[in-house]
Design a protein around this motif. Structure first.
Motif, PDB file in Angstrom:
ATOM      1  N   THR A  15     -34.920 -21.798  25.694  1.00 38.16           N
ATOM      2  CA  THR A  15     -33.589 -21.270  25.365  1.00 38.16           C
ATOM      3  C   THR A  15     -33.733 -20.010  24.503  1.00 38.16           C
ATOM      4  O   THR A  15     -34.539 -19.980  23.559  1.00 38.16           O
TER       5      THR A  15
ATOM      6  N   GLU B  20     -31.307 -16.052  23.343  1.00 39.28           N
ATOM      7  CA  GLU B  20     -30.026 -15.329  23.353  1.00 39.28           C
ATOM      8  C   GLU B  20     -30.161 -14.014  24.102  1.00 39.28           C
ATOM      9  O   GLU B  20     -31.169 -13.319  23.951  1.00 39.28           O
ATOM     10  N   GLU B  21     -29.135 -13.728  24.850  1.00 44.46           N
ATOM     11  CA  GLU B  21     -29.074 -12.445  25.556  1.00 44.46           C
ATOM     12  C   GLU B  21     -27.906 -11.633  24.963  1.00 44.46           C
ATOM     13  O   GLU B  21     -26.757 -12.070  25.014  1.00 44.46           O
TER      14      GLU B  21
ATOM     15  N   LYS C 247     -25.033 -14.166  24.839  1.00 42.56           N
ATOM     16  CA  LYS C 247     -25.014 -15.360  25.685  1.00 42.56           C
ATOM     17  C   LYS C 247     -26.230 -16.234  25.364  1.00 42.56           C
ATOM     18  O   LYS C 247     -27.287 -15.737  24.991  1.00 42.56           O
TER      19      LYS C 247
ATOM     20  N   VAL D  13     -28.983 -18.295  26.951  1.00 38.19           N
ATOM     21  CA  VAL D  13     -29.660 -18.438  28.246  1.00 38.19           C
ATOM     22  C   VAL D  13     -30.623 -19.632  28.187  1.00 38.19           C
ATOM     23  O   VAL D  13     -31.443 -19.735  27.266  1.00 38.19           O
TER      24      VAL D  13
ATOM     25  N   GLU E 215     -33.504 -21.617  30.438  1.00 41.35           N
ATOM     26  CA  GLU E 215     -34.372 -21.619  31.610  1.00 41.35           C
ATOM     27  C   GLU E 215     -35.072 -22.982  31.706  1.00 41.35           C
ATOM     28  O   GLU E 215     -35.743 -23.424  30.761  1.00 41.35           O
TER      29      GLU E 215
ATOM     30  N   THR F 228     -32.067 -20.939  35.875  1.00 39.17           N
ATOM     31  CA  THR F 228     -31.562 -20.232  34.682  1.00 39.17           C
ATOM     32  C   THR F 228     -30.065 -20.456  34.555  1.00 39.17           C
ATOM     33  O   THR F 228     -29.304 -20.263  35.521  1.00 39.17           O
TER      34      THR F 228
ATOM     35  N   LYS G 105     -26.710 -19.383  32.087  1.00 42.18           N
ATOM     36  CA  LYS G 105     -26.222 -18.511  31.015  1.00 42.18           C
ATOM     37  C   LYS G 105     -24.808 -18.943  30.627  1.00 42.18           C
ATOM     38  O   LYS G 105     -23.967 -19.212  31.495  1.00 42.18           O
ATOM     39  N   SER G 106     -24.606 -18.998  29.337  1.00 44.93           N
ATOM     40  CA  SER G 106     -23.261 -19.337  28.871  1.00 44.93           C
ATOM     41  C   SER G 106     -22.341 -18.114  28.942  1.00 44.93           C
ATOM     42  O   SER G 106     -22.798 -16.998  29.276  1.00 44.93           O
TER      43      SER G 106
END
Length: 209
Positions: free
Chosen positions: A92, A94-95, A104, A106, A108, A202, A204-205
């Motif tokens: 886990t 952050e993007e 977000k 993320v 995986e 993957t 993503k929130s």
């Protein structure tokens, strides 16, 4: 392998008195007064009678033989695959938004599944074992030559008694009496390889302010 086995015996006997004149049979038991014996009996010479006795004993031997030969060889390939337990790894991070102060989450998820494959060969060898028998006729001939003084049929003094034994063996045809197959299986060295399949998902929130 060869071995003999004797199973039957037959005895034959033959008495030979060569040139036995009929006049020599009708005597007084002492050989006296046999004026015609010397000239008519082939086994009477110079005052000595020669008697020949021939006896035969016939027996049968069985010679047993065995032999073996490889009659077939079969090679069969085999393989076996075993799928192992899945290994799941979660990562886990952050993007960040390129312009806003947003981000977000993320996630995986990676799944690894190992598969082990074994490969080998089995060789099947069939051997045929043969059994043979050969009948052998054995003839044992005993020739006994004896001499005594006086004409045939007399009770003259015995001068000699000699026996000679002659053995003659005659083998018949070798006959196949049976066969039997045996089977042997050998396994080659097992070759083992492991491969791993990997899949990643993957998630993503939404953007978080």
């Amino acid at each position: 392998m060869i071995k003999g086995k004797k199973f039957t015996v037959i005895a034959l006997s033959l008495m030979l008195t060569t040139g036995f004149a009929s006049s020599a049979l009708a005597n007084n038991g002492k050989g006296a007064g046999l004026a015609d014996a010397p000239g008519q009996s082939e086994n009477f010479s110079k005052g000595v009678t020669t008697l020949v006795d021939v006896s035969e004993k016939v027996s049968y031997d069985t010679i047993e033989e065995t032999s073996s030969e490889i009659t077939s060889v079969t090679i069969t390939p085999f393989s076996e695959s075993v799928v192992g337990e899945p290994v799941v790894t979660v990562k886990t991070y952050e993007e960040k938004h390129p312009q806003q102060d947003w981000y977000k989450i993320v996630t995986e998820t990676t799944t690894s599944i190992p598969t082990t494959t074994k490969v080998w060969e089995e060789t099947t060898t069939v051997t045929t074992h043969y059994s043979y028998e050969t009948l052998v006729t054995v003839t044992e001939t005993t020739t006994t030559t004896s001499t005594h003084r006086g004409a045939p049929g007399s009770n003259g003094k015995q001068l000699s008694d000699v026996s000679v034994v002659d053995v003659n063996s005659v083998a018949g045809e070798k006959v196949l009496v049976g066969s039997e197959d045996t089977e042997a299986v050998t396994t080659s060295e097992v070759t083992e390889t492991t491969t791993t399949s990997v899949s990643t998902k993957t998630h993503k929130s939404d953007w978080i302010k």
